[in-house]
Design a protein around this motif. Structure first.
Motif, PDB file in Angstrom:
ATOM      1  N   THR A 119       2.066   5.057   1.205  1.00 41.63           N
ATOM      2  CA  THR A 119       2.058   5.934   2.366  1.00 41.63           C
ATOM      3  C   THR A 119       1.431   7.266   1.962  1.00 41.63           C
ATOM      4  N   ASP A 120       1.083   8.086   2.952  1.00 43.82           N
ATOM      5  CA  ASP A 120       0.537   9.416   2.666  1.00 43.82           C
ATOM      6  C   ASP A 120       1.522  10.232   1.837  1.00 43.82           C
TER       7      ASP A 120
ATOM      8  N   LEU B 105      -8.469   5.973  -5.333  1.00 44.93           N
ATOM      9  CA  LEU B 105      -8.281   6.210  -3.903  1.00 44.93           C
ATOM     10  C   LEU B 105      -9.602   6.514  -3.195  1.00 44.93           C
TER      11      LEU B 105
ATOM     12  N   VAL C 122       0.864  -1.187   0.000  1.00 44.55           N
ATOM     13  CA  VAL C 122       0.000   0.000   0.000  1.00 44.55           C
ATOM     14  C   VAL C 122       0.898   1.235   0.000  1.00 44.55           C
TER      15      VAL C 122
ATOM     16  N   ASN D  52      -7.704  -2.122  13.150  1.00 42.42           N
ATOM     17  CA  ASN D  52      -7.162  -1.598  14.410  1.00 42.42           C
ATOM     18  C   ASN D  52      -7.752  -2.280  15.635  1.00 42.42           C
TER      19      ASN D  52
ATOM     20  N   THR E  77      -4.697   0.290  -1.241  1.00 43.60           N
ATOM     21  CA  THR E  77      -4.542   1.435  -0.336  1.00 43.60           C
ATOM     22  C   THR E  77      -5.897   1.925   0.145  1.00 43.60           C
ATOM     23  N   PHE E  78      -6.872   1.960  -0.760  1.00 47.23           N
ATOM     24  CA  PHE E  78      -8.245   2.328  -0.389  1.00 47.23           C
ATOM     25  C   PHE E  78      -8.758   1.398   0.705  1.00 47.23           C
TER      26      PHE E  78
ATOM     27  N   HIS F  42      -6.990  -0.514   2.677  1.00 52.87           N
ATOM     28  CA  HIS F  42      -6.136  -0.366   3.867  1.00 52.87           C
ATOM     29  C   HIS F  42      -6.633   0.760   4.760  1.00 52.87           C
ATOM     30  N   ARG F  43      -6.976   1.888   4.148  1.00 49.58           N
ATOM     31  CA  ARG F  43      -7.441   3.032   4.939  1.00 49.58           C
ATOM     32  C   ARG F  43      -8.796   2.745   5.585  1.00 49.58           C
TER      33      ARG F  43
ATOM     34  N   MET G  10      -8.017   0.426   8.593  1.00 52.40           N
ATOM     35  CA  MET G  10      -7.323   1.151   9.660  1.00 52.40           C
ATOM     36  C   MET G  10      -8.242   2.123  10.386  1.00 52.40           C
ATOM     37  N   SER G  11      -9.287   2.574   9.697  1.00 49.83           N
ATOM     38  CA  SER G  11     -10.216   3.524  10.305  1.00 49.83           C
ATOM     39  C   SER G  11     -11.147   2.850  11.308  1.00 49.83           C
TER      40      SER G  11
ATOM     41  N   TRP H 277      -4.842  -5.451   8.735  1.00 53.69           N
ATOM     42  CA  TRP H 277      -4.747  -4.011   8.925  1.00 53.69           C
ATOM     43  C   TRP H 277      -5.686  -3.446   9.988  1.00 53.69           C
TER      44      TRP H 277
END
Length: 303
Positions: free
Chosen positions: A112-113, A146, A110, A286, A250-251, A253-254, A257-258, A284
């Motif tokens: 990174t920002d 994204l 993925v 949390n 990445t989409f 993943h976020r 993580m949220s 991934w």
């Protein structure tokens, strides 16, 4: 039955069953390699293929540097072909079933920002300096993936009629070949609206497709792959591959993580099987971190 004729018969059967063009190409390439290997080693009839031939071929692929995922994909193609031969009563049993899949390392890349900012800034600079349609197009593709997790094939086939600027959603034909609705944020809707205005000014005669080539016609799989290949060279990231699928990961993943629920992620990613979604969440999400922070034995020990 001669292998070369059996192979062609199999491909014709896939076409008759309306298999996607992408899958047909995959069969032609991946399965075709195995067919050529067999013929080169004097295995010219389907009936002569055995467990050892399949195992030896996959071992050769491994020696050439094929990773476990690629090996398993090739094995799946061989199994499908020989299953069809069983259905046609050319052979009684499928020898590929005796070959076990290889264990795969679970590693999903993925961005990174900072990497995302670098890529978007790269296209913004070109767009502002040169008023380039292609910089705007490629920038918009990244923003769209994204913001939605849309797949490469869905990007190619996306039309302006598929975008509902009022209700903030887009319609795509997914892997299930059904029309599916994806919600988009008002921010993404505004980005697409601005891109639409630019396209009208640039082309005059607006194509029905959202993303087009130099001649204002629909993009191809190869064209979109070249976009990301070019971006990969410009960015020169060492630890991640620049591809449409990496943006989709990445989409996801976020979302994980949220703290978003697996069910909601499955709907947004449009996974047919929630076990695929759970693999991402387990990697991934949390929740595991929160549970560990709350219940870890060290919390109650004087160390």
């Amino acid at each position: 039955m001669l292998l070369k004729f059996a192979f062609q018969d199999f491909l014709d059967d896939r076409r008759f069953k309306n298999t996607t063009k992408t899958n047909i190409r995959n069969y032609q390439t991946l399965l075709g390699e195995f067919i050529s290997y067999c013929i080169d080693n004097e295995v010219v009839n389907v009936e002569d293929i055995n467990y050892s031939h399949i195992k030896q071929y996959l071992w050769v692929c491994q020696e050439k540097g094929n990773q476990a995922g690629t090996i398993n994909t090739k094995l799946m193609r061989i199994r499908a072909f020989l299953n069809y031969m069983v259905e046609c009563e050319v052979i009684k049993n499928n020898p590929a079933h005796k070959v076990k899949r290889q264990k795969e390392d679970v590693r999903i890349d993925v961005f990174t920002d900072e990497q995302i900012r670098q890529m978007l800034s790269f296209y913004r600079r070109i767009k502002q300096r040169e008023k380039s349609y292609f910089a705007y197009r490629d920038y918009m593709m990244i923003v769209l993936i994204l913001g939605t997790g849309i797949r490469r094939g869905e990007i190619i086939n996306l039309t302006w009629d598929d975008i509902d600027f009022v209700n903030h959603n887009i319609s795509v034909f997914g892997k299930t070949r059904r029309k599916e609705t994806i919600p988009i944020t008002s921010k993404l809707s505004k980005e697409l609206s601005g891109y639409n205005t630019f396209c009208k000014q640039h082309w005059g005669n607006l194509s029905k497709y959202v993303f087009v080539k130099r001649d204002n016609t629909q993009m191809t799989q190869n064209a979109i792959m070249l976009v990301f290949s070019h971006l990969q060279k410009k960015m020169n990231f060492k630890d991640v591959r620049v591809s449409a699928h990496t943006f989709r990961h990445t989409f996801c993943h976020r979302l994980a993580m949220s703290g978003m629920s697996a069910f909601a992620i499955q709907k947004l990613m449009r996974h047919q099987n929630i076990t695929v979604t759970m693999r991402y969440v387990a990697m991934w999400g949390n929740e595991l971190r929160e549970q560990n922070d709350k219940y870890n034995p060290l919390n109650y020990l004087d160390v």
